[in-house]
Design an enzyme around this catalytic site. Sequence first.
Site, short mmCIF file in Angstrom:
data_model
loop_
_atom_site.label_atom_id
_atom_site.label_comp_id
_atom_site.label_asym_id
_atom_site.label_seq_id
_atom_site.Cartn_x
_atom_site.Cartn_y
_atom_site.Cartn_z
N ASP A 1 0.83 -1.20 0.00
CA ASP A 1 0.00 0.00 0.00
C ASP A 1 0.87 1.25 0.00
O ASP A 1 1.49 1.58 1.01
CB ASP A 1 -0.91 -0.04 1.24
CG ASP A 1 -1.76 1.20 1.38
OD1 ASP A 1 -1.95 1.92 0.38
OD2 ASP A 1 -2.24 1.46 2.50
N ASP B 1 -1.83 5.89 -5.20
CA ASP B 1 -2.13 5.06 -4.03
C ASP B 1 -2.60 3.68 -4.46
O ASP B 1 -3.73 3.50 -4.89
CB ASP B 1 -3.21 5.76 -3.19
CG ASP B 1 -3.54 4.99 -1.92
OD1 ASP B 1 -2.81 4.04 -1.59
OD2 ASP B 1 -4.52 5.35 -1.26
#
Length: 425
Positions: free
Chosen positions: A100, A284
């Site tokens: 992430d 992201d």
Amino acid sequence: MSGPLFNLLVSYLLLCSSFATAIRIPHTITNKHGIHSHQNIVKRSVTLDLPRNPDYAPNGPVAYALGKGDVNADTVTNDREYLSRVGFGTPLQWLNVDLDTGSSDVWVYSNDTLPEVAGNRTVFRIQDSSTAQKVANTTWIITYGNRAWGNVYNDTLSLATIPFSAPLESCISASPSLTADPFIDGIFGLAYGLPSQTTPLQPTVLSLLLPHLAAPLFTTDLRHHSSAGAYTFGYIDPARCKADSQIHYTPLVQGAQFWEFAYTGIHVEGQADWYLANFTAIADTGTTLLLLNRDMTELYYSSVPGAKQNWTVGGIWTFPCQLEEDHHPEESGSQEGWGGGEGRGGGELPDFEVGFENGFVARVPGRFMNYTVMPDDAGRCMGGLQEWDYEFGIFGDVFLKAVYAVFDVGGGRIGFAEKDLGDGE
């Protein structure tokens, strides 16, 4: 989070209200990665494959609710996951974690986790690791609408052939929005300069990983509905780009904590003009959707017949799954130096393009922009672009699947290149 749509809306509102405390963007910050050279460190490069989870049930409203609440949590409960096998402890225990770029902490479910929270998933067995050492008087709390929290250990982590020691956050409890997905065993944060969420502060895993890499960078090659994608650490794999494509770099914004960069405009296939201005966005991998401001979102859906917002689930943009033929009446124009394509027609969503100061234009195919069927209406689909009420955009997986991305930590920049998208172009 898997109940009636009314509950989804309530959850959405709660998640949105917690955004400011969850993302914690200060006005100024000095990025410090602590890159040191040590003679006893062997610098390596490695590739991690990204198997897609084909079994997780689609739930578009949940993905949007989480995306609106916090950039850190989206891939925990979305309908399309990219999980990597990462080793923890001695001997190594292999867990499926989400890499992430929107967070900096590494946390996993473990034997510390409450049984009703852990469920039947695989957990890290702390007592089986000879190298696990609890960090005294240290805790962590991350806000994803509600909370995840627990203890902190130092232990060995392994990205394929790269072992290193780092703080490992052991989950005691987490909100239902996180635990609803039984396939994910934890989060592996790779944000650029975001501090860890530990008290007292511990070094980030990325800062401890960098000295072990042949080059201070990593790349992502996410693939649409495919397990052929991969992350690479310490090197750039030119085979994952188009043969004639170069990597176009953009510097991160000053004081960046996330992978935040500037772009100069957007273009919708079939429309004559570009929407130009000065914008920033965050790359992201932990967010599934493409999230932009209201003007840009409305501009895109103005080219989609029958598109409208569904206010029973927080204003999600939806459209008829069976679009009209030839819904792009005009050929797309372009401003000098930008380029453009002809309208496709054929009942598809229009392509979406993003322009950069360096001249690169990233094209997200229309088929990527169709996210999923709405759970309450099989005749309507949810778009991969949704409205976002903040000044910066979120370029999640919908965008990242369309490019080869280089996260250059050492250079303080991000790079994008064209890759084969399997559409014959």
